[in-house]
Scaffold this motif. Sequence first.
Motif, short mmCIF file in Angstrom:
data_model
loop_
_atom_site.label_atom_id
_atom_site.label_comp_id
_atom_site.label_asym_id
_atom_site.label_seq_id
_atom_site.Cartn_x
_atom_site.Cartn_y
_atom_site.Cartn_z
N ARG A 12 -27.81 -21.51 -79.66
CA ARG A 12 -28.65 -20.82 -78.67
C ARG A 12 -30.04 -20.53 -79.23
O ARG A 12 -31.05 -20.70 -78.55
CB ARG A 12 -27.97 -19.52 -78.22
CG ARG A 12 -28.61 -18.88 -77.03
CD ARG A 12 -27.78 -17.72 -76.53
NE ARG A 12 -26.48 -18.14 -76.03
CZ ARG A 12 -26.24 -18.51 -74.76
NH1 ARG A 12 -27.21 -18.51 -73.90
NH2 ARG A 12 -25.04 -18.88 -74.38
N GLU A 16 -31.45 -19.97 -69.16
CA GLU A 16 -30.35 -20.00 -70.12
C GLU A 16 -29.92 -21.44 -70.32
O GLU A 16 -29.94 -22.23 -69.38
CB GLU A 16 -29.15 -19.19 -69.61
CG GLU A 16 -29.40 -17.70 -69.55
CD GLU A 16 -29.54 -17.08 -70.93
OE1 GLU A 16 -28.80 -17.51 -71.85
OE2 GLU A 16 -30.38 -16.19 -71.09
N PRO A 17 -29.52 -21.81 -71.54
CA PRO A 17 -29.06 -23.18 -71.76
C PRO A 17 -27.68 -23.39 -71.14
O PRO A 17 -26.88 -22.45 -71.03
CB PRO A 17 -28.99 -23.28 -73.29
CG PRO A 17 -28.73 -21.87 -73.73
CD PRO A 17 -29.48 -21.01 -72.76
N SER A 18 -27.41 -24.60 -70.74
CA SER A 18 -26.09 -24.91 -70.19
C SER A 18 -25.08 -25.03 -71.33
O SER A 18 -25.45 -25.26 -72.50
CB SER A 18 -26.13 -26.22 -69.40
OG SER A 18 -26.36 -27.30 -70.27
N ASP A 19 -23.82 -24.87 -71.00
CA ASP A 19 -22.76 -25.01 -72.00
C ASP A 19 -22.74 -26.43 -72.58
O ASP A 19 -22.48 -26.62 -73.76
CB ASP A 19 -21.40 -24.68 -71.40
CG ASP A 19 -21.27 -23.21 -71.06
OD1 ASP A 19 -21.98 -22.39 -71.67
OD2 ASP A 19 -20.45 -22.89 -70.17
N TYR A 22 -25.32 -28.43 -73.00
CA TYR A 22 -26.42 -28.61 -73.95
C TYR A 22 -26.12 -27.91 -75.27
O TYR A 22 -26.45 -28.42 -76.34
CB TYR A 22 -27.74 -28.11 -73.36
CG TYR A 22 -28.93 -28.53 -74.19
CD1 TYR A 22 -29.37 -29.85 -74.18
CD2 TYR A 22 -29.59 -27.62 -75.00
CE1 TYR A 22 -30.44 -30.25 -74.95
CE2 TYR A 22 -30.67 -28.01 -75.79
CZ TYR A 22 -31.09 -29.33 -75.75
OH TYR A 22 -32.14 -29.73 -76.52
#
Length: 67
Positions: free
Chosen positions: A19, A34-37, A39
Amino acid sequence: MLFVFVLLIVGVFHLVAPRAAWYLHIGWKLRDAEPSDGYLMFLRVTGGAACLFSLIFIIAAFASPHS
């Protein structure tokens, strides 16, 4: 050889803190994102691959006979 050690450090960083790696790479440019799971998993996998390749190169460099 310096590149291999830098690659190892970056790979460990991606494995330990994906993260934070996302934030340093992309997240600082975006607001409320927010980053995707997927990524985050990609960062972990590529970080693991970088560590593996770095360790292979380091072992090969120290195991080879020096002329």
